[in-house]
Design a protein around this motif. Sequence first.
Motif, mmCIF file in Angstrom:
data_model
loop_
_atom_site.group_PDB
_atom_site.id
_atom_site.type_symbol
_atom_site.label_atom_id
_atom_site.label_comp_id
_atom_site.label_asym_id
_atom_site.label_seq_id
_atom_site.Cartn_x
_atom_site.Cartn_y
_atom_site.Cartn_z
ATOM 1 N N ALA A 218 0.835 -1.204 0.000
ATOM 2 C CA ALA A 218 0.000 0.000 0.000
ATOM 3 C C ALA A 218 0.869 1.253 0.000
ATOM 4 O O ALA A 218 0.607 2.214 -0.728
ATOM 5 N N GLU A 219 1.914 1.239 0.823
ATOM 6 C CA GLU A 219 2.812 2.393 0.874
ATOM 7 C C GLU A 219 3.537 2.567 -0.452
ATOM 8 O O GLU A 219 3.689 3.683 -0.953
ATOM 9 N N ARG A 220 3.979 1.444 -1.034
ATOM 10 C CA ARG A 220 4.650 1.510 -2.335
ATOM 11 C C ARG A 220 3.723 2.100 -3.386
ATOM 12 O O ARG A 220 4.125 2.953 -4.183
ATOM 13 N N PHE A 227 4.539 10.054 -6.825
ATOM 14 C CA PHE A 227 5.611 10.408 -7.754
ATOM 15 C C PHE A 227 5.084 10.585 -9.176
ATOM 16 O O PHE A 227 5.381 11.570 -9.849
ATOM 17 N N LEU A 228 4.270 9.621 -9.637
ATOM 18 C CA LEU A 228 3.803 9.680 -11.017
ATOM 19 C C LEU A 228 2.869 10.863 -11.266
ATOM 20 O O LEU A 228 2.742 11.331 -12.393
ATOM 21 N N MET A 229 2.213 11.325 -10.225
ATOM 22 C CA MET A 229 1.330 12.479 -10.369
ATOM 23 C C MET A 229 2.112 13.798 -10.342
ATOM 24 O O MET A 229 1.576 14.851 -10.655
ATOM 25 N N SER A 230 3.396 13.733 -9.979
ATOM 26 C CA SER A 230 4.190 14.961 -9.902
ATOM 27 C C SER A 230 4.678 15.373 -11.281
ATOM 28 O O SER A 230 4.758 14.568 -12.208
ATOM 29 N N ASP A 231 5.016 16.641 -11.415
ATOM 30 C CA ASP A 231 5.517 17.142 -12.694
ATOM 31 C C ASP A 231 6.879 16.562 -13.025
ATOM 32 O O ASP A 231 7.228 16.407 -14.197
ATOM 33 N N TYR A 232 7.664 16.209 -12.001
ATOM 34 C CA TYR A 232 9.019 15.729 -12.243
ATOM 35 C C TYR A 232 9.038 14.392 -12.988
ATOM 36 O O TYR A 232 9.951 14.109 -13.747
ATOM 37 N N SER A 233 8.020 13.567 -12.750
ATOM 38 C CA SER A 233 8.030 12.236 -13.351
ATOM 39 C C SER A 233 7.935 12.293 -14.860
ATOM 40 O O SER A 233 8.317 11.359 -15.557
ATOM 41 N N ARG A 234 7.417 13.384 -15.395
ATOM 42 C CA ARG A 234 7.264 13.491 -16.838
ATOM 43 C C ARG A 234 8.604 13.711 -17.530
ATOM 44 O O ARG A 234 8.745 13.433 -18.718
ATOM 45 N N ALA A 235 9.569 14.256 -16.814
ATOM 46 C CA ALA A 235 10.806 14.688 -17.451
ATOM 47 C C ALA A 235 11.994 13.788 -17.150
ATOM 48 O O ALA A 235 13.099 14.078 -17.579
ATOM 49 N N HIS A 236 11.795 12.714 -16.427
ATOM 50 C CA HIS A 236 12.906 11.849 -16.058
ATOM 51 C C HIS A 236 12.585 10.400 -16.368
ATOM 52 O O HIS A 236 11.464 9.953 -16.170
ATOM 53 N N ASP A 237 13.591 9.703 -16.839
ATOM 54 C CA ASP A 237 13.409 8.281 -17.128
ATOM 55 C C ASP A 237 14.085 7.428 -16.075
ATOM 56 O O ASP A 237 13.472 6.561 -15.473
ATOM 57 N N GLY A 238 15.381 7.666 -15.840
ATOM 58 C CA GLY A 238 16.100 6.890 -14.840
ATOM 59 C C GLY A 238 15.725 7.330 -13.443
ATOM 60 O O GLY A 238 16.132 8.390 -12.967
ATOM 61 N N VAL A 239 14.922 6.520 -12.758
ATOM 62 C CA VAL A 239 14.379 6.908 -11.449
ATOM 63 C C VAL A 239 14.504 5.746 -10.469
ATOM 64 O O VAL A 239 14.263 4.595 -10.824
ATOM 65 N N ILE A 240 14.899 6.068 -9.259
ATOM 66 C CA ILE A 240 14.881 5.113 -8.150
ATOM 67 C C ILE A 240 13.987 5.699 -7.066
ATOM 68 O O ILE A 240 14.182 6.839 -6.633
ATOM 69 N N LEU A 241 12.996 4.920 -6.616
ATOM 70 C CA LEU A 241 12.078 5.355 -5.568
ATOM 71 C C LEU A 241 12.449 4.619 -4.286
ATOM 72 O O LEU A 241 12.530 3.385 -4.280
ATOM 73 N N LEU A 299 8.935 12.875 -1.228
ATOM 74 C CA LEU A 299 7.539 12.496 -1.417
ATOM 75 C C LEU A 299 6.833 12.462 -0.071
ATOM 76 O O LEU A 299 7.339 11.894 0.901
ATOM 77 N N LYS A 300 5.644 13.055 -0.028
ATOM 78 C CA LYS A 300 4.874 13.101 1.201
ATOM 79 C C LYS A 300 3.541 12.402 1.025
ATOM 80 O O LYS A 300 2.941 12.461 -0.053
ATOM 81 N N LEU A 301 3.088 11.741 2.071
ATOM 82 C CA LEU A 301 1.772 11.133 2.120
ATOM 83 C C LEU A 301 1.034 11.769 3.282
ATOM 84 O O LEU A 301 1.470 11.679 4.434
ATOM 85 N N GLU A 302 -0.083 12.419 2.969
ATOM 86 C CA GLU A 302 -0.877 13.114 3.980
ATOM 87 C C GLU A 302 -0.021 14.098 4.767
ATOM 88 O O GLU A 302 -0.145 14.230 5.986
ATOM 89 N N GLY A 303 0.890 14.762 4.048
ATOM 90 C CA GLY A 303 1.711 15.793 4.658
ATOM 91 C C GLY A 303 2.932 15.300 5.402
ATOM 92 O O GLY A 303 3.701 16.103 5.942
ATOM 93 N N VAL A 304 3.150 13.985 5.445
ATOM 94 C CA VAL A 304 4.276 13.420 6.179
ATOM 95 C C VAL A 304 5.307 12.893 5.192
ATOM 96 O O VAL A 304 4.977 12.187 4.234
ATOM 97 N N PHE A 305 6.585 13.223 5.409
ATOM 98 C CA PHE A 305 7.673 12.785 4.554
ATOM 99 C C PHE A 305 7.819 11.262 4.652
ATOM 100 O O PHE A 305 8.106 10.720 5.706
ATOM 101 N N ARG A 306 7.609 10.561 3.523
ATOM 102 C CA ARG A 306 7.609 9.102 3.550
ATOM 103 C C ARG A 306 8.568 8.458 2.553
ATOM 104 O O ARG A 306 8.671 7.252 2.497
ATOM 105 N N GLY A 307 9.240 9.236 1.729
ATOM 106 C CA GLY A 307 10.154 8.634 0.766
ATOM 107 C C GLY A 307 10.714 9.685 -0.163
ATOM 108 O O GLY A 307 10.501 10.891 0.006
ATOM 109 N N ALA A 308 11.487 9.229 -1.164
ATOM 110 C CA ALA A 308 12.107 10.160 -2.101
ATOM 111 C C ALA A 308 12.285 9.501 -3.450
ATOM 112 O O ALA A 308 12.436 8.280 -3.551
#
Length: 655
Positions: A218-220, A227-241, A299-308
């Motif tokens: 669920a967290e993943r 991430f995919l809803m962010s503007d940054y995801s449109r401009a980058h291919d090589g990504v590690i979450l 990346l934040k979930l419900e305002g809490v920092f949960r990943g990058a």
Amino acid sequence: MPDNSSYSETDTRDAWERFVSSGTAVDDRPVNVREEILDSWKRSRELGVDACIPASRKIVDENQIFLRRERNAALRQAASAAFRRLEPHLTDAQTILILADDQGVIIDAIGDEHVLDEGQEIHLEIGGDWNENMIGTNGIGTVLRTGKPAYVHASEHFVEGVQSWTCAGAPIHDPLTQMVIGVVDLSGPPQIFQQHNVALVLAMAREIEIALAEHRQAERTQLLEAFLMSDYSRAHDGVILVDQSGRVLFRRGIEDGPLRSARELSVGHKLLPKLEGLSDQDIPKLLPLNVEAEGIERLKLEGVFRGAALFLKDRRKLPQQTGASCKIKPRANVAEAQIQIVGSSPKMVDAIGLAERAAMANVSVLIHGETGVGKELFARLIHDRLANAKAPYVPVNCAAISSDLIGAELFGYADGAFTGASRGGRVGKFELANKGVLCLDEIGDMPIELQPYLLRALEQRAIYRVGDNQRRPVDVRLVAMTNRDLRTEIEKGNFRRDLFYRISVMTIEVPPLRERGRDIVELVHHFSAFFAQETNRPPIIFTDTALEKLSGYKWPGNVRELRNVIQRFYLIKTDNVVTERDMPPEIMDDYEGSDADSLEHILGGNSGDLESIEASAIRRTIIAENGNLTRVAAVLGISRPTLYRKMKRYHIRKT
């Protein structure tokens, strides 16, 4: 593992005394001293554990205990449901249930209050340290040391001070790395000793692992969507979450480069230390030398920092969705016209962009939306954006196949698998979709008894035909579609939670037509041009008032209903102009002041869409019965709950 009758307290006690006094018990040990116990005694002696201490050590600093429990919050949460379920049965059972972390420190304990009080005397309580190097052979530390379930009874304990106890423990594994991250233990006085206690804690450990896996998935999913809803995801291919602990949850765009086999970037690997407290400047410096990041998004979930999200160098640019429509090429070897998704509203553009990125991310996708919004077009869009132009596209409507046949339809069947089976067997949809897209429409209608088989096929990337034991590997991109709220179906017991998390790695919400603003006018002109060409007549002209009426209608049947309305104009209009007076009754005035509630009138003035007819009938009956919903339900021949559900579905108000 010996049964209860094979245990001799006298023999075991004698063997323990000889071992701790002389350091030997190999040549003449009783047969009833188990090998795993003797091995643990040897380790305890080598670790310098004092066999005469009265109790284990306890962490006395409350702040340390708090931080340790916080650090294991996910483990404790995963165990909470199982602990709550068993707690009432432990009250008078002379038993306590314990959760320990990966270092053997107890972080939760419940059960018989009298036994909990007695446990404090040996620090079998929250904060107690039960690692083998501290207290020797015991049901927590020995399990951590071996990674296997175990029971330790009475004099089998290495330390004399705890030999008036019996315990059974099982390891809890991280669902990603399979590393042991904790132990669940059942302890009490010797009279509770039963070997099936091991089976109980083993079952609890598996239950906790499943809960952990669901939470991680669920967290993943949430982080990936963020991430995919962010503007940054449109401009980058090589990504590690990575999640907050620094563990890799997702990777993209490195399969064809030098990093494709890098162990550090494999899903589940701990790439970074805990992200909390690290700055954006610190994180790149902590990456392996062969991994360079040119950008970071927290990346934040419900305002809490949960990943990058870490954006790697040498990336390829992703195509961006532009314009008010999206074109989908005809499938290979299929005689069909080009498909067009029309829409420039923000929600529609976001959904289109998300679908295109989903195709490149190679993840399972759940497309959710009301009936008639065009979910199948988004499935086709994902298929169209695959790199392989000849990738198969195999649609399956789960609601249109009987529950008896859907298994054979999906997985195929062997010769003679059941009465009426085709000679020689048959290939299933999974195999037909190999290297392509399997689109499961109305997945919420899939029988609950078949869902475990679908889950296994997705996880193992292989299927077994009905009546056959041959494993057949498949490489299938799953796109599932539904108009149901699957979370509600989960609570009702109609849909498996683990399957939901597996198919919804990414969820695309297709907006209803009433939320798409000017898209309605764009679609009117789009369908008008289509039907003009199909009927070989000039395009119909819509007056401004007609367009206002069409734009103001709620469209319970969504795009499908609008298409039917435009088609109807081309079928019944003899002139070339559509005015306000040409509108169907439901569009014209929401039935205010109309008493024409006969089925003949409804059919005569309706678009012909079944859902529009149903919505029309409900609205008319509400007016006819002055809003008395009891009488409305009786007139329509449905129950009141069904009426409420349909009113909610079609956005119908009582008054």
